[in-house]
Structure formats: C-alpha cells, structure tokens
Design a protein around this motif. Sequence first.
Motif, PDB file in Angstrom:
ATOM      1  N   PHE A 202       0.825  -1.208   0.000  1.00  0.00           N
ATOM      2  CA  PHE A 202       0.000   0.000   0.000  1.00  0.00           C
ATOM      3  C   PHE A 202       0.861   1.260   0.000  1.00  0.00           C
ATOM      4  O   PHE A 202       0.354   2.370   0.098  1.00  0.00           O
ATOM      5  CB  PHE A 202      -0.904  -0.002   1.234  1.00  0.00           C
ATOM      6  CG  PHE A 202      -1.562  -1.328   1.478  1.00  0.00           C
ATOM      7  CD1 PHE A 202      -2.517  -1.808   0.596  1.00  0.00           C
ATOM      8  CD2 PHE A 202      -1.212  -2.114   2.557  1.00  0.00           C
ATOM      9  CE1 PHE A 202      -3.113  -3.043   0.792  1.00  0.00           C
ATOM     10  CE2 PHE A 202      -1.803  -3.352   2.766  1.00  0.00           C
ATOM     11  CZ  PHE A 202      -2.757  -3.816   1.874  1.00  0.00           C
ATOM     12  N   SER A 203       2.169   1.094  -0.117  1.00  0.00           N
ATOM     13  CA  SER A 203       3.100   2.208   0.023  1.00  0.00           C
ATOM     14  C   SER A 203       3.481   2.821  -1.323  1.00  0.00           C
ATOM     15  O   SER A 203       3.326   2.211  -2.383  1.00  0.00           O
ATOM     16  CB  SER A 203       4.369   1.733   0.732  1.00  0.00           C
ATOM     17  OG  SER A 203       5.045   0.768  -0.066  1.00  0.00           O
ATOM     18  N   TRP A 204       4.019   4.026  -1.237  1.00  0.00           N
ATOM     19  CA  TRP A 204       4.513   4.730  -2.432  1.00  0.00           C
ATOM     20  C   TRP A 204       5.682   3.980  -3.053  1.00  0.00           C
ATOM     21  O   TRP A 204       5.761   3.845  -4.272  1.00  0.00           O
ATOM     22  CB  TRP A 204       4.932   6.144  -2.055  1.00  0.00           C
ATOM     23  CG  TRP A 204       5.413   6.968  -3.217  1.00  0.00           C
ATOM     24  CD1 TRP A 204       4.649   7.753  -4.038  1.00  0.00           C
ATOM     25  CD2 TRP A 204       6.757   7.089  -3.701  1.00  0.00           C
ATOM     26  NE1 TRP A 204       5.433   8.361  -5.003  1.00  0.00           N
ATOM     27  CE2 TRP A 204       6.739   7.965  -4.814  1.00  0.00           C
ATOM     28  CE3 TRP A 204       7.978   6.554  -3.300  1.00  0.00           C
ATOM     29  CZ2 TRP A 204       7.888   8.314  -5.526  1.00  0.00           C
ATOM     30  CZ3 TRP A 204       9.130   6.880  -4.015  1.00  0.00           C
ATOM     31  CH2 TRP A 204       9.073   7.752  -5.108  1.00  0.00           C
ATOM     32  N   VAL A 205       6.610   3.471  -2.227  1.00  0.00           N
ATOM     33  CA  VAL A 205       7.808   2.822  -2.774  1.00  0.00           C
ATOM     34  C   VAL A 205       7.444   1.547  -3.524  1.00  0.00           C
ATOM     35  O   VAL A 205       8.044   1.237  -4.565  1.00  0.00           O
ATOM     36  CB  VAL A 205       8.861   2.538  -1.673  1.00  0.00           C
ATOM     37  CG1 VAL A 205       9.415   3.830  -1.113  1.00  0.00           C
ATOM     38  CG2 VAL A 205       8.314   1.662  -0.568  1.00  0.00           C
ATOM     39  N   TYR A 206       6.470   0.801  -3.007  1.00  0.00           N
ATOM     40  CA  TYR A 206       6.029  -0.403  -3.714  1.00  0.00           C
ATOM     41  C   TYR A 206       5.502  -0.042  -5.104  1.00  0.00           C
ATOM     42  O   TYR A 206       5.878  -0.657  -6.109  1.00  0.00           O
ATOM     43  CB  TYR A 206       4.950  -1.120  -2.910  1.00  0.00           C
ATOM     44  CG  TYR A 206       4.174  -2.171  -3.688  1.00  0.00           C
ATOM     45  CD1 TYR A 206       4.661  -3.460  -3.837  1.00  0.00           C
ATOM     46  CD2 TYR A 206       2.947  -1.860  -4.280  1.00  0.00           C
ATOM     47  CE1 TYR A 206       3.956  -4.420  -4.553  1.00  0.00           C
ATOM     48  CE2 TYR A 206       2.237  -2.808  -4.986  1.00  0.00           C
ATOM     49  CZ  TYR A 206       2.742  -4.086  -5.127  1.00  0.00           C
ATOM     50  OH  TYR A 206       2.035  -5.032  -5.847  1.00  0.00           O
ATOM     51  N   HIS A 207       4.629   0.946  -5.182  1.00  0.00           N
ATOM     52  CA  HIS A 207       4.043   1.330  -6.462  1.00  0.00           C
ATOM     53  C   HIS A 207       5.081   1.943  -7.391  1.00  0.00           C
ATOM     54  O   HIS A 207       5.007   1.767  -8.620  1.00  0.00           O
ATOM     55  CB  HIS A 207       2.868   2.279  -6.237  1.00  0.00           C
ATOM     56  CG  HIS A 207       1.650   1.594  -5.696  1.00  0.00           C
ATOM     57  ND1 HIS A 207       0.679   1.043  -6.510  1.00  0.00           N
ATOM     58  CD2 HIS A 207       1.259   1.336  -4.420  1.00  0.00           C
ATOM     59  CE1 HIS A 207      -0.251   0.478  -5.773  1.00  0.00           C
ATOM     60  NE2 HIS A 207       0.064   0.652  -4.499  1.00  0.00           N
ATOM     61  N   LYS A 208       6.051   2.641  -6.828  1.00  0.00           N
ATOM     62  CA  LYS A 208       7.129   3.212  -7.643  1.00  0.00           C
ATOM     63  C   LYS A 208       7.954   2.102  -8.289  1.00  0.00           C
ATOM     64  O   LYS A 208       8.251   2.152  -9.490  1.00  0.00           O
ATOM     65  CB  LYS A 208       8.028   4.092  -6.768  1.00  0.00           C
ATOM     66  CG  LYS A 208       9.208   4.731  -7.494  1.00  0.00           C
ATOM     67  CD  LYS A 208       8.760   5.789  -8.473  1.00  0.00           C
ATOM     68  CE  LYS A 208       9.949   6.508  -9.081  1.00  0.00           C
ATOM     69  NZ  LYS A 208       9.538   7.543 -10.063  1.00  0.00           N
ATOM     70  N   ILE A 209       8.336   1.113  -7.504  1.00  0.00           N
ATOM     71  CA  ILE A 209       9.158   0.010  -8.020  1.00  0.00           C
ATOM     72  C   ILE A 209       8.344  -0.898  -8.930  1.00  0.00           C
ATOM     73  O   ILE A 209       8.836  -1.350  -9.969  1.00  0.00           O
ATOM     74  CB  ILE A 209       9.758  -0.796  -6.848  1.00  0.00           C
ATOM     75  CG1 ILE A 209      10.744   0.080  -6.064  1.00  0.00           C
ATOM     76  CG2 ILE A 209      10.468  -2.050  -7.364  1.00  0.00           C
ATOM     77  CD1 ILE A 209      11.249  -0.553  -4.782  1.00  0.00           C
ATOM     78  N   LYS A 210       7.120  -1.152  -8.567  1.00  0.00           N
ATOM     79  CA  LYS A 210       6.272  -2.049  -9.357  1.00  0.00           C
ATOM     80  C   LYS A 210       6.029  -1.502 -10.760  1.00  0.00           C
ATOM     81  O   LYS A 210       6.161  -2.234 -11.754  1.00  0.00           O
ATOM     82  CB  LYS A 210       4.936  -2.277  -8.651  1.00  0.00           C
ATOM     83  CG  LYS A 210       3.976  -3.192  -9.409  1.00  0.00           C
ATOM     84  CD  LYS A 210       2.696  -3.397  -8.596  1.00  0.00           C
ATOM     85  CE  LYS A 210       1.722  -4.301  -9.344  1.00  0.00           C
ATOM     86  NZ  LYS A 210       1.170  -3.666 -10.552  1.00  0.00           N
ATOM     87  N   GLY A 211       5.699  -0.215 -10.869  1.00  0.00           N
ATOM     88  CA  GLY A 211       5.423   0.350 -12.187  1.00  0.00           C
ATOM     89  C   GLY A 211       4.382  -0.456 -12.930  1.00  0.00           C
ATOM     90  O   GLY A 211       3.284  -0.688 -12.431  1.00  0.00           O
ATOM     91  N   THR A 212       4.742  -0.951 -14.115  1.00  0.00           N
ATOM     92  CA  THR A 212       3.818  -1.751 -14.918  1.00  0.00           C
ATOM     93  C   THR A 212       4.006  -3.259 -14.712  1.00  0.00           C
ATOM     94  O   THR A 212       3.375  -4.060 -15.394  1.00  0.00           O
ATOM     95  CB  THR A 212       4.001  -1.434 -16.413  1.00  0.00           C
ATOM     96  OG1 THR A 212       5.352  -1.733 -16.802  1.00  0.00           O
ATOM     97  CG2 THR A 212       3.709   0.031 -16.693  1.00  0.00           C
ATOM     98  N   LYS A 213       4.858  -3.628 -13.788  1.00  0.00           N
ATOM     99  CA  LYS A 213       5.115  -5.050 -13.536  1.00  0.00           C
ATOM    100  C   LYS A 213       3.908  -5.715 -12.875  1.00  0.00           C
ATOM    101  O   LYS A 213       3.031  -5.051 -12.324  1.00  0.00           O
ATOM    102  CB  LYS A 213       6.345  -5.212 -12.647  1.00  0.00           C
ATOM    103  CG  LYS A 213       7.665  -4.925 -13.335  1.00  0.00           C
ATOM    104  CD  LYS A 213       8.822  -5.165 -12.388  1.00  0.00           C
ATOM    105  CE  LYS A 213      10.131  -5.118 -13.137  1.00  0.00           C
ATOM    106  NZ  LYS A 213      10.306  -3.852 -13.883  1.00  0.00           N
TER     107      LYS A 213
END
Length: 344
Positions: free
Chosen positions: A273-284
């Motif tokens: 649910f964090s910003w860093v997760y979504h940043k790293i995940k991107g389109t993956k």
Amino acid sequence: MRNLSWFGKLIFVINSLFATILLLSYLQPYISPILFPQFSILSLAVPGLIIINLLFLIYWLIKLKRQFFLSTIVLIIGFQFLNSFYRISEKKVLLNDDLKIMSYNVRLFNIYKWKKEGKEETVKLVSDFIYEKDPDVICFQEFLSAYNVDFNYKYKFIKKNPNKSISYFGQAIYSKYKIINEGSLNFKSNANNAIFVDIIKDKDTIRVYNVHLESQKLKLNEENFGEKDSEKLLIRFQNNFKQQAQQAEQLVEHESNCKYKTIICGDFNNTAFSWVYHKIKGTKNDAFVEAGKGFGKSYDFYLPARIDFILADKEFEINNFKTYDINYSDHFPIMARLGTKKQL
C-alpha cells in the motif's frame, strides 16, 4: 443515528474515524515520502485498518443497521488495495520450463540466536528446505557472507556490505543459470542495498534484482512507547521512509537503462500500500496478486504483513506463487514460477 443507543452512536463515531483514516491511506501511492514522510507511516497501518473496517461492517450487519454502508463503501473504493491484501484462490500452472525464483531474508542465519537454533543448525534447515523446493534462482537478503555458508549452485554473486563494521553480511543471488553480468547499486544506507545479475535461460537474457530497502528497525519488545520515545520513533520512521523513496528512485532509474526483461525480488520493508512499492512495481505484475492465495504474509508479525515481493515484467506469465510458513527467520520465503507468454 437517531435510532442508535448512546453506545451505538459511540461505536459509529469510532467506525467513522477508522473509515476516514483508511480512505485517506488510499492516497499513499501518489504522495512521495520525500515530500510528506509523515503520511507514509499509514502504509504500515493499512492491513490493520482493513481488518478493523471489516469487523465494523460485520458488527452492523449482525445488528441489521444501515451504518454498515460506511465501511462497505470505503472498502469498495479501495478494492485494488483489497486485491493486494487477500487472494481467494491460488493459480497452479506447473510447467517444466518455468523459471522458479525465490526470495528469502534469512536474518543472518540466526547468528545472534533470536531463535533457539544456532547458526549451523539454521543453515542446515534452510539448506534442506532449498534442496526440497529446488528453485532455479534464489535472492537472499541479510545473507551471512563472511562465514562458510554455501549452497549447491553453479553460479552465484555475493555482495558484502561495504561498511567494515558490518561487512560480515550482505546480499546474495544463487543461480542454476549462467550469470553473464553482475553489479551493485550501492545505496548510501549503511546496511541496505540492491544487487543484480543477468542470467541466460535458454536463449533469453533476464535481469534479476535483489532489493533490500531501508529497514524500520522496529523492535516491539524493546521499544519504549512513552511520549518522548514515541516522538523519536516517528522521526525515525519519517527518515527511513525518505531513504526508502530515494532508494526506490535509484533502482527505477537503474532498471530503466536495462535492455533485458527484468524481475525484482526482495524485502521492501514496506507494504503493498506504500509509495515505494508502487514506484518500483510500475507496470510489472505482482506474483502474489497474480497467482497467490490468502494474505501472503511474509513477515512474522501480529498482522498479515506482506513486505517481501516478486515483481515481474509483463512478458512473463506468472504461473504460481507460494509463501512458505517456516520459522527459520523473521521472514518467510516466497517463490514464484514464471513462464514466458510466447510459450503458452
């Protein structure tokens, strides 16, 4: 509210407070911790907030009160969060040509005896487990690099921590497939880092990142939660979230220069649910979301905390994902089976 008793009204006020906090937490993926680190602390609380709102929903349903709509609406708005929180059924497509990749924070193989087993016994337990599951690639965090710890893999890349005082541990990647390139991102943090290898599978080159983001260093049995100490704890959290954000940006920038398909594994020390997760995940694709089951709990904590991840480019088909409930570390190992879409 008119038809509620004073106790019912009190419950609804508390319900409204937790529903509002959960609603606000949905904004986290869009607000960088560098700009607003205080807000990022909510990312650690989201699993608990979801459970609390579900309990309020059930409470009002049992009472046959329309107040159940409040938590219901908030949970529906955050459906994508619920999707990352719990999966009903496991995807089981087991192909011989799958790439089996594991991520495991082994907590230094218990050299400080957090658990009753010693280092040698823990190494043996982990080794037997790996032999049984037989992954093709393993990403270790908090790996005991300065001791005689090894596994029967032809290729490996071990990166010790550059800080001499803690150079006895670092990160490692073991692979059955040939490693043709390796490297380290060398985070500024004293204890955390990201490393990578490029492997050859069949005629394909794949980059695997092993990530260990800044730790929260929270020790529940040792923390003093008095007023002054709680304030220090919040400041520490804020600084750690800023460092995580900087590390995530460094990783994403490094990956953007890679011409190969990529897989990112590791301990993010933060939730989905964090910003860093979504940043790293991107389109993956998140392997747990695509093929896992249950809560995917990867950290030994009271709440179902999922802070270890396997993220794969969309060129991969995620065929299976498992979290293994073994008690050799404070983390549980996770493994995904990945195929390529062109083969399916």
